[in-house]
Write a protein that holds these residues in place. Structure first.
Motif, PDB file in Angstrom:
ATOM      1  N   ASP A 187      36.820  35.877  56.217  1.00  0.00           N
ATOM      2  CA  ASP A 187      37.559  36.133  54.983  1.00  0.00           C
ATOM      3  C   ASP A 187      38.602  37.240  55.111  1.00  0.00           C
ATOM      4  OD1 ASP A 187      35.653  38.071  55.326  1.00  0.00           O
ATOM      5  OD2 ASP A 187      35.137  38.231  53.215  1.00  0.00           O
ATOM      6  N   ILE A 188      39.012  37.560  56.324  1.00  0.00           N
ATOM      7  CA  ILE A 188      40.011  38.619  56.539  1.00  0.00           C
ATOM      8  C   ILE A 188      41.295  37.989  57.068  1.00  0.00           C
ATOM      9  CG2 ILE A 188      40.597  40.634  57.927  1.00  0.00           C
ATOM     10  CD1 ILE A 188      37.761  41.558  57.721  1.00  0.00           C
ATOM     11  N   ASP A 189      42.411  38.313  56.404  1.00  0.00           N
ATOM     12  CA  ASP A 189      43.730  37.822  56.795  1.00  0.00           C
ATOM     13  C   ASP A 189      44.315  38.762  57.848  1.00  0.00           C
ATOM     14  OD1 ASP A 189      46.276  36.782  56.981  1.00  0.00           O
ATOM     15  OD2 ASP A 189      46.934  37.594  55.059  1.00  0.00           O
ATOM     16  N   MET A 190      44.289  38.334  59.090  1.00  0.00           N
ATOM     17  CA  MET A 190      44.765  39.184  60.186  1.00  0.00           C
ATOM     18  C   MET A 190      46.295  39.301  60.235  1.00  0.00           C
ATOM     19  SD  MET A 190      42.312  40.528  61.974  1.00  0.00           S
ATOM     20  CE  MET A 190      43.042  40.818  63.565  1.00  0.00           C
ATOM     21  N   ALA A 191      47.001  38.599  59.372  1.00  0.00           N
ATOM     22  CA  ALA A 191      48.453  38.694  59.355  1.00  0.00           C
ATOM     23  C   ALA A 191      48.931  39.899  58.551  1.00  0.00           C
ATOM     24  CB  ALA A 191      49.049  37.416  58.774  1.00  0.00           C
ATOM     25  N   SER A 192      48.062  40.509  57.788  1.00  0.00           N
ATOM     26  CA  SER A 192      48.456  41.650  56.958  1.00  0.00           C
ATOM     27  C   SER A 192      47.952  42.957  57.568  1.00  0.00           C
ATOM     28  CB  SER A 192      47.896  41.499  55.545  1.00  0.00           C
ATOM     29  OG  SER A 192      46.494  41.637  55.550  1.00  0.00           O
ATOM     30  N   ASP A 193      48.602  44.055  57.206  1.00  0.00           N
ATOM     31  CA  ASP A 193      48.161  45.377  57.682  1.00  0.00           C
ATOM     32  C   ASP A 193      46.765  45.686  57.160  1.00  0.00           C
ATOM     33  OD1 ASP A 193      50.474  45.878  59.100  1.00  0.00           O
ATOM     34  OD2 ASP A 193      51.457  46.937  57.462  1.00  0.00           O
ATOM     35  N   GLU A 194      46.479  45.319  55.915  1.00  0.00           N
ATOM     36  CA  GLU A 194      45.151  45.567  55.344  1.00  0.00           C
ATOM     37  C   GLU A 194      44.088  44.768  56.094  1.00  0.00           C
ATOM     38  OE1 GLU A 194      42.818  44.714  51.195  1.00  0.00           O
ATOM     39  OE2 GLU A 194      44.870  45.484  51.062  1.00  0.00           O
ATOM     40  N   GLY A 195      44.394  43.525  56.423  1.00  0.00           N
ATOM     41  CA  GLY A 195      43.448  42.700  57.172  1.00  0.00           C
ATOM     42  C   GLY A 195      43.161  43.263  58.553  1.00  0.00           C
ATOM     43  N   LYS A 196      44.203  43.751  59.225  1.00  0.00           N
ATOM     44  CA  LYS A 196      44.007  44.350  60.547  1.00  0.00           C
ATOM     45  C   LYS A 196      43.173  45.617  60.459  1.00  0.00           C
ATOM     46  CE  LYS A 196      48.098  42.474  62.771  1.00  0.00           C
ATOM     47  NZ  LYS A 196      49.410  42.765  63.339  1.00  0.00           N
ATOM     48  N   ALA A 197      43.399  46.408  59.412  1.00  0.00           N
ATOM     49  CA  ALA A 197      42.606  47.631  59.238  1.00  0.00           C
ATOM     50  C   ALA A 197      41.139  47.283  58.981  1.00  0.00           C
ATOM     51  CB  ALA A 197      43.172  48.468  58.091  1.00  0.00           C
ATOM     52  N   LYS A 198      40.882  46.258  58.169  1.00  0.00           N
ATOM     53  CA  LYS A 198      39.501  45.826  57.907  1.00  0.00           C
ATOM     54  C   LYS A 198      38.836  45.314  59.184  1.00  0.00           C
ATOM     55  CE  LYS A 198      39.627  44.400  53.060  1.00  0.00           C
ATOM     56  NZ  LYS A 198      39.525  43.217  52.174  1.00  0.00           N
ATOM     57  N   ALA A 199      39.579  44.508  59.965  1.00  0.00           N
ATOM     58  CA  ALA A 199      39.023  43.958  61.202  1.00  0.00           C
ATOM     59  C   ALA A 199      38.743  45.064  62.215  1.00  0.00           C
ATOM     60  CB  ALA A 199      39.969  42.913  61.789  1.00  0.00           C
ATOM     61  N   ALA A 200      39.575  46.085  62.265  1.00  0.00           N
ATOM     62  CA  ALA A 200      39.339  47.223  63.160  1.00  0.00           C
ATOM     63  C   ALA A 200      38.128  48.021  62.694  1.00  0.00           C
ATOM     64  CB  ALA A 200      40.580  48.118  63.215  1.00  0.00           C
ATOM     65  N   ALA A 201      37.978  48.195  61.382  1.00  0.00           N
ATOM     66  CA  ALA A 201      36.816  48.912  60.849  1.00  0.00           C
ATOM     67  C   ALA A 201      35.529  48.154  61.169  1.00  0.00           C
ATOM     68  CB  ALA A 201      36.964  49.101  59.337  1.00  0.00           C
ATOM     69  N   ALA A 202      35.547  46.832  61.039  1.00  0.00           N
ATOM     70  CA  ALA A 202      34.365  46.033  61.355  1.00  0.00           C
ATOM     71  C   ALA A 202      34.010  46.143  62.832  1.00  0.00           C
ATOM     72  CB  ALA A 202      34.603  44.568  60.972  1.00  0.00           C
ATOM     73  N   TYR A 203      35.024  46.104  63.697  1.00  0.00           N
ATOM     74  CA  TYR A 203      34.788  46.255  65.130  1.00  0.00           C
ATOM     75  C   TYR A 203      34.171  47.620  65.429  1.00  0.00           C
ATOM     76  CZ  TYR A 203      35.533  46.429  70.148  1.00  0.00           C
ATOM     77  OH  TYR A 203      35.332  46.542  71.494  1.00  0.00           O
ATOM     78  N   ASN A 204      34.744  48.668  64.839  1.00  0.00           N
ATOM     79  CA  ASN A 204      34.245  50.021  65.091  1.00  0.00           C
ATOM     80  C   ASN A 204      32.841  50.220  64.526  1.00  0.00           C
ATOM     81  OD1 ASN A 204      36.554  50.756  66.481  1.00  0.00           O
ATOM     82  ND2 ASN A 204      37.592  51.448  64.639  1.00  0.00           N
ATOM     83  N   ALA A 205      32.513  49.530  63.451  1.00  0.00           N
ATOM     84  CA  ALA A 205      31.162  49.643  62.886  1.00  0.00           C
ATOM     85  C   ALA A 205      30.122  49.041  63.822  1.00  0.00           C
ATOM     86  CB  ALA A 205      31.099  48.954  61.528  1.00  0.00           C
ATOM     87  N   LEU A 206      30.438  47.919  64.420  1.00  0.00           N
ATOM     88  CA  LEU A 206      29.458  47.248  65.286  1.00  0.00           C
ATOM     89  C   LEU A 206      29.471  47.756  66.722  1.00  0.00           C
ATOM     90  CD1 LEU A 206      29.682  43.542  64.099  1.00  0.00           C
ATOM     91  CD2 LEU A 206      27.905  45.221  63.609  1.00  0.00           C
ATOM     92  N   TYR A 207      30.624  48.189  67.207  1.00  0.00           N
ATOM     93  CA  TYR A 207      30.738  48.548  68.620  1.00  0.00           C
ATOM     94  C   TYR A 207      31.072  50.013  68.845  1.00  0.00           C
ATOM     95  CZ  TYR A 207      30.664  43.548  68.964  1.00  0.00           C
ATOM     96  OH  TYR A 207      30.307  42.236  68.833  1.00  0.00           O
ATOM     97  N   GLY A 208      31.139  50.797  67.777  1.00  0.00           N
ATOM     98  CA  GLY A 208      31.352  52.233  67.910  1.00  0.00           C
ATOM     99  C   GLY A 208      32.680  52.624  68.497  1.00  0.00           C
ATOM    100  N   GLY A 209      33.691  51.769  68.387  1.00  0.00           N
ATOM    101  CA  GLY A 209      34.994  52.111  68.915  1.00  0.00           C
ATOM    102  C   GLY A 209      35.078  52.048  70.420  1.00  0.00           C
ATOM    103  N   GLN A 210      34.031  51.581  71.088  1.00  0.00           N
ATOM    104  CA  GLN A 210      34.025  51.495  72.541  1.00  0.00           C
ATOM    105  C   GLN A 210      34.257  50.056  72.966  1.00  0.00           C
ATOM    106  OE1 GLN A 210      30.254  52.996  73.798  1.00  0.00           O
ATOM    107  NE2 GLN A 210      30.402  54.847  72.587  1.00  0.00           N
ATOM    108  N   ASP A 211      34.801  49.886  74.139  1.00  0.00           N
ATOM    109  CA  ASP A 211      34.983  48.535  74.667  1.00  0.00           C
ATOM    110  C   ASP A 211      33.643  48.036  75.182  1.00  0.00           C
ATOM    111  OD1 ASP A 211      37.703  48.417  74.135  1.00  0.00           O
ATOM    112  OD2 ASP A 211      38.219  49.365  76.035  1.00  0.00           O
ATOM    113  N   LYS A 212      32.994  47.242  74.374  1.00  0.00           N
ATOM    114  CA  LYS A 212      31.706  46.678  74.754  1.00  0.00           C
ATOM    115  C   LYS A 212      31.816  45.162  74.739  1.00  0.00           C
ATOM    116  CE  LYS A 212      28.719  50.313  72.919  1.00  0.00           C
ATOM    117  NZ  LYS A 212      27.607  50.599  72.012  1.00  0.00           N
ATOM    118  N   GLU A 213      30.884  44.519  75.383  1.00  0.00           N
ATOM    119  CA  GLU A 213      30.857  43.072  75.377  1.00  0.00           C
ATOM    120  C   GLU A 213      30.448  42.579  73.994  1.00  0.00           C
ATOM    121  OE1 GLU A 213      28.351  39.513  77.523  1.00  0.00           O
ATOM    122  OE2 GLU A 213      28.706  41.368  78.621  1.00  0.00           O
ATOM    123  N   LEU A 214      31.125  41.545  73.528  1.00  0.00           N
ATOM    124  CA  LEU A 214      30.789  40.977  72.225  1.00  0.00           C
ATOM    125  C   LEU A 214      29.384  40.397  72.250  1.00  0.00           C
ATOM    126  CD1 LEU A 214      34.078  39.112  71.243  1.00  0.00           C
ATOM    127  CD2 LEU A 214      33.231  41.272  70.362  1.00  0.00           C
TER     128      LEU A 214
END
Length: 148
Positions: free
Chosen positions: A80-107
């Motif tokens: 449900d996140i629109d990656m074409a918008s700045d808000e969508g990219k910010a949400k997707a980055a926040a979700a990534y950082n929540a699950l992976y702690g901002g580190q490059d980890k394997e999905l």
């Protein structure tokens, strides 16, 4: 014989120009039959999800002069996140950082259960930045069950 006034001549010339330009336009249409044969399949699998700890993340995305981008580089695409918008990219980055702690980890198969986003927008007409914070629960898919 009477001579025409300049406004009448201009009016006639304008009408002639419009008719001439309309005569130069073209319209194309096609009658190709579209073949549309959707295939419907039922997903009969059920995910067993274990709810774990609270997760939090923050992500930002910005632009300068609508040309230069700044912010996070890792994103977790959610349905449900629109990656074409700045808000969508910010949400997707926040979700990534929540699950992976901002580190490059394997999905993995972790998901955010009941995510709640907070959006902050700052900037002016030359530069803007959107930041998103998310809070939710880590959900881990432990197995799949076949439904009948």
């Amino acid at each position: 014989m009477r001579t025409s006034s300049p406004s009448l001549v201009l009016s006639v010339a304008a009408i002639a120009a419009v008719v001439g330009l309309a005569g130069c336009s073209s319209t194309q249409s096609g009658n190709k039959a579209a073949v549309f044969a959707p295939q419907v399949t039922a997903n009969t699998n059920k995910a067993n999800i274990q709810i774990r700890e609270v997760v939090r993340g923050r992500g930002c995305n910005g632009q300068f002069l609508k040309v230069f981008s700044s912010g996070d580089k890792n994103f977790l695409g959610l349905a449900d996140i629109d990656m074409a918008s700045d808000e969508g990219k910010a949400k997707a980055a926040a979700a990534y950082n929540a699950l992976y702690g901002g580190q490059d980890k394997e999905l993995n198969t972790d998901i955010i259960v009941n995510p709640v986003f907070q959006i902050e927008k700052t900037g002016f007409f030359l530069a803007s930045q959107v930041c998103a914070s998310v809070v939710g629960y880590r959900g881990v898919i432990t197995s799949w069950e076949s439904q009948k």
